[in-house]
Design a protein around this motif. Structure first.
Motif, PDB file in Angstrom:
ATOM      1  N   ASP A 118       0.814  -1.223   0.000  1.00  0.00           N
ATOM      2  CA  ASP A 118       0.000   0.000   0.000  1.00  0.00           C
ATOM      3  C   ASP A 118       0.842   1.264   0.000  1.00  0.00           C
ATOM      4  OD1 ASP A 118       1.058   0.004   2.531  1.00  0.00           O
ATOM      5  OD2 ASP A 118      -0.869   0.036   3.599  1.00  0.00           O
ATOM      6  N   GLY A 119       2.166   1.128  -0.096  1.00  0.00           N
ATOM      7  CA  GLY A 119       3.052   2.284  -0.146  1.00  0.00           C
ATOM      8  C   GLY A 119       3.574   2.721   1.216  1.00  0.00           C
ATOM      9  N   SER A 120       3.109   2.084   2.268  1.00  0.00           N
ATOM     10  CA  SER A 120       3.593   2.429   3.614  1.00  0.00           C
ATOM     11  C   SER A 120       4.827   1.604   3.954  1.00  0.00           C
ATOM     12  CB  SER A 120       2.500   2.191   4.647  1.00  0.00           C
ATOM     13  OG  SER A 120       2.191   0.811   4.738  1.00  0.00           O
ATOM     14  N   ASN A 121       5.537   2.042   4.976  1.00  0.00           N
ATOM     15  CA  ASN A 121       6.744   1.355   5.426  1.00  0.00           C
ATOM     16  C   ASN A 121       6.651   1.081   6.928  1.00  0.00           C
ATOM     17  OD1 ASN A 121       8.651   1.609   2.943  1.00  0.00           O
ATOM     18  ND2 ASN A 121       7.885   3.694   3.240  1.00  0.00           N
ATOM     19  N   VAL A 122       7.125  -0.089   7.325  1.00  0.00           N
ATOM     20  CA  VAL A 122       7.182  -0.452   8.743  1.00  0.00           C
ATOM     21  C   VAL A 122       8.608  -0.891   9.044  1.00  0.00           C
ATOM     22  CG1 VAL A 122       6.337  -1.996  10.547  1.00  0.00           C
ATOM     23  CG2 VAL A 122       4.771  -1.181   8.768  1.00  0.00           C
ATOM     24  N   ILE A 123       9.206  -0.305  10.090  1.00  0.00           N
ATOM     25  CA  ILE A 123      10.544  -0.721  10.499  1.00  0.00           C
ATOM     26  C   ILE A 123      10.415  -2.031  11.263  1.00  0.00           C
ATOM     27  CG2 ILE A 123      12.639  -0.098  11.753  1.00  0.00           C
ATOM     28  CD1 ILE A 123      12.033   1.761   9.439  1.00  0.00           C
ATOM     29  N   VAL A 124      11.173  -3.037  10.835  1.00  0.00           N
ATOM     30  CA  VAL A 124      11.145  -4.350  11.478  1.00  0.00           C
ATOM     31  C   VAL A 124      12.479  -4.598  12.168  1.00  0.00           C
ATOM     32  CG1 VAL A 124      10.957  -6.839  11.120  1.00  0.00           C
ATOM     33  CG2 VAL A 124       9.519  -5.275   9.791  1.00  0.00           C
ATOM     34  N   ASN A 125      12.410  -4.938  13.452  1.00  0.00           N
ATOM     35  CA  ASN A 125      13.600  -5.397  14.158  1.00  0.00           C
ATOM     36  C   ASN A 125      13.744  -6.873  13.840  1.00  0.00           C
ATOM     37  OD1 ASN A 125      15.654  -6.076  15.893  1.00  0.00           O
ATOM     38  ND2 ASN A 125      14.460  -5.798  17.767  1.00  0.00           N
ATOM     39  N   ARG A 126      14.599  -7.187  12.892  1.00  0.00           N
ATOM     40  CA  ARG A 126      14.701  -8.563  12.410  1.00  0.00           C
ATOM     41  C   ARG A 126      15.385  -9.473  13.419  1.00  0.00           C
ATOM     42  NH1 ARG A 126      17.406  -9.579   7.388  1.00  0.00           N
ATOM     43  NH2 ARG A 126      16.130 -11.466   7.502  1.00  0.00           N
ATOM     44  N   GLY A 127      16.075  -8.887  14.400  1.00  0.00           N
ATOM     45  CA  GLY A 127      16.713  -9.703  15.421  1.00  0.00           C
ATOM     46  C   GLY A 127      18.132  -9.281  15.703  1.00  0.00           C
ATOM     47  N   PHE A 128      18.849 -10.152  16.389  1.00  0.00           N
ATOM     48  CA  PHE A 128      20.178  -9.856  16.932  1.00  0.00           C
ATOM     49  C   PHE A 128      21.273 -10.455  16.057  1.00  0.00           C
ATOM     50  CE2 PHE A 128      23.805 -11.281  19.450  1.00  0.00           C
ATOM     51  CZ  PHE A 128      24.153 -10.133  20.151  1.00  0.00           C
ATOM     52  N   VAL A 129      22.368  -9.680  15.908  1.00  0.00           N
ATOM     53  CA  VAL A 129      23.598 -10.195  15.295  1.00  0.00           C
ATOM     54  C   VAL A 129      24.762  -9.824  16.205  1.00  0.00           C
ATOM     55  CG1 VAL A 129      22.763 -10.079  12.922  1.00  0.00           C
ATOM     56  CG2 VAL A 129      23.933  -8.101  13.901  1.00  0.00           C
ATOM     57  N   PRO A 130      25.765 -10.694  16.336  1.00  0.00           N
ATOM     58  CA  PRO A 130      26.931 -10.349  17.163  1.00  0.00           C
ATOM     59  C   PRO A 130      27.735  -9.222  16.533  1.00  0.00           C
ATOM     60  CG  PRO A 130      27.280 -12.429  16.010  1.00  0.00           C
ATOM     61  CD  PRO A 130      25.853 -12.044  15.768  1.00  0.00           C
ATOM     62  N   SER A 131      28.614  -8.668  17.324  1.00  0.00           N
ATOM     63  CA  SER A 131      29.369  -7.487  16.876  1.00  0.00           C
ATOM     64  C   SER A 131      30.161  -7.748  15.597  1.00  0.00           C
ATOM     65  CB  SER A 131      30.320  -7.022  17.987  1.00  0.00           C
ATOM     66  OG  SER A 131      29.587  -6.628  19.134  1.00  0.00           O
ATOM     67  N   ASP A 132      30.700  -8.953  15.454  1.00  0.00           N
ATOM     68  CA  ASP A 132      31.517  -9.230  14.267  1.00  0.00           C
ATOM     69  C   ASP A 132      30.680  -9.483  13.016  1.00  0.00           C
ATOM     70  OD1 ASP A 132      30.484 -11.617  15.122  1.00  0.00           O
ATOM     71  OD2 ASP A 132      32.325 -12.778  14.792  1.00  0.00           O
ATOM     72  N   LYS A 133      29.352  -9.454  13.176  1.00  0.00           N
ATOM     73  CA  LYS A 133      28.460  -9.632  12.028  1.00  0.00           C
ATOM     74  C   LYS A 133      27.619  -8.382  11.771  1.00  0.00           C
ATOM     75  CE  LYS A 133      29.496 -13.917  11.045  1.00  0.00           C
ATOM     76  NZ  LYS A 133      30.072 -14.323   9.711  1.00  0.00           N
ATOM     77  N   ARG A 134      28.081  -7.264  12.274  1.00  0.00           N
ATOM     78  CA  ARG A 134      27.327  -6.032  12.061  1.00  0.00           C
ATOM     79  C   ARG A 134      27.247  -5.679  10.574  1.00  0.00           C
ATOM     80  NH1 ARG A 134      28.669   0.141  14.233  1.00  0.00           N
ATOM     81  NH2 ARG A 134      26.743   1.071  13.382  1.00  0.00           N
ATOM     82  N   ASP A 135      28.335  -5.827   9.870  1.00  0.00           N
ATOM     83  CA  ASP A 135      28.371  -5.489   8.440  1.00  0.00           C
ATOM     84  C   ASP A 135      27.462  -6.443   7.656  1.00  0.00           C
ATOM     85  OD1 ASP A 135      28.951  -4.921   5.812  1.00  0.00           O
ATOM     86  OD2 ASP A 135      31.107  -4.716   6.153  1.00  0.00           O
TER      87      ASP A 135
END
Length: 256
Positions: A118-135
């Motif tokens: 419908d053209g709207s956007n929702v921010i999704v917290n997809r979950g956790f990643v460790p510090s070495d997987k931030r990129d």
């Protein structure tokens, strides 16, 4: 000869110190009783919150509110932890990572906009990643393309506070899930005033790890209430003991 047995007793005057002790006893007792009663009220509120969250978080998912219904979401207490489902396409190139420390250790929440039909956007917290997987380049398998369906819990935006550092969008340093700031930094419009914590459905490659919403709340209000009431009783007992000695005849005070 004077009959001393018929001599009228002298009126004992209340000592100024006794008045001060009585005043302090009344004030402190009232203050402690008020604190205890406040904790009882907080206990009732906390039990209601826990019951409400448990009911919402484990209910059958309903459709996430459409853009037309966003103006009715003024009070987070009315929608937080509601289990919802939504579909759309992840805008992986606009992903933002928010620093956190979870039960898996230090790392980041992966906050990704989901563009709906419908053209709207929702921010999704997809979950956790460790510090070495931030990129994101280190976990490409976990960045789906095309249409996806998400099930998760509605959450109210974080605005910072005493325990969260201030976001620094210009340098890509995020410490709170502040949806208006994330939307602005991502160059998005028509963004929902809430975000969604994705459930524990595994992602390709194992990252991000969803389903990490904290659903347990500290509930020490009963012990706090009992403590305040006990202190109030102790103040009454101490005040009575001091007043009794202050108003006792001099000979009796000396004997004690």
């Amino acid at each position: 000869m004077t009959d001393l047995s018929k001599t009228p007793p002298r009126n004992r005057r209340i000592r100024p110190a006794a008045i001060v002790v009585l005043f302090l006893t009344v004030v402190l007792t009232g203050f402690l009783l008020a604190l205890g009663t406040w904790q009882v009220q907080r206990l009732s509120w906390k039990l209601g919150l826990i019951e409400r969250v448990e009911a919402r978080a484990h209910a059958t998912p309903v459709d996430a509110p459409a853009a037309a219904g966003w103006p009715t979401l003024a009070d987070p207490a009315e929608y937080e932890y509601r289990r919802v489902k939504l579909s759309g396409t992840f805008l992986n190139n606009k992903e933002i990572q928010v620093y956190t420390v979870s039960d898996l250790g230090p790392g980041y929440w992966v906050m990704t906009p989901l563009a709906r039909d419908d053209g709207s956007n929702v921010i999704v917290n997809r979950g956790f990643v460790p510090s070495d997987k931030r990129d994101p380049s280190s976990r490409r398998e976990g960045e789906p393309t095309g249409q996806v369906e998400i099930v998760g819990l509605m959450r109210a935006p974080e605005t910072g506070g005493l325990f969260l550092r201030t976001n620094d969008p210009a340098n890509g340093r995020w410490y709170s899930r502040n949806i208006p700031q994330i939307s602005q930094a991502s160059g998005l419009s028509n963004v929902a005033p809430f975000y969604v914590d994705a459930d524990a459905t595994p992602n390709p490659g194992g990252l991000p790890v969803g389903g990490k919403t904290m659903l347990t709340f500290p509930n020490n209000h009963l012990s706090y209430a009992i403590t305040w009431y006990i202190l109030a009783a102790m103040v009454v007992a101490a005040g009575w003991y001091v007043l009794r000695n202050l108003n006792a005849p001099k000979s009796k005070r000396d004997a004690e």
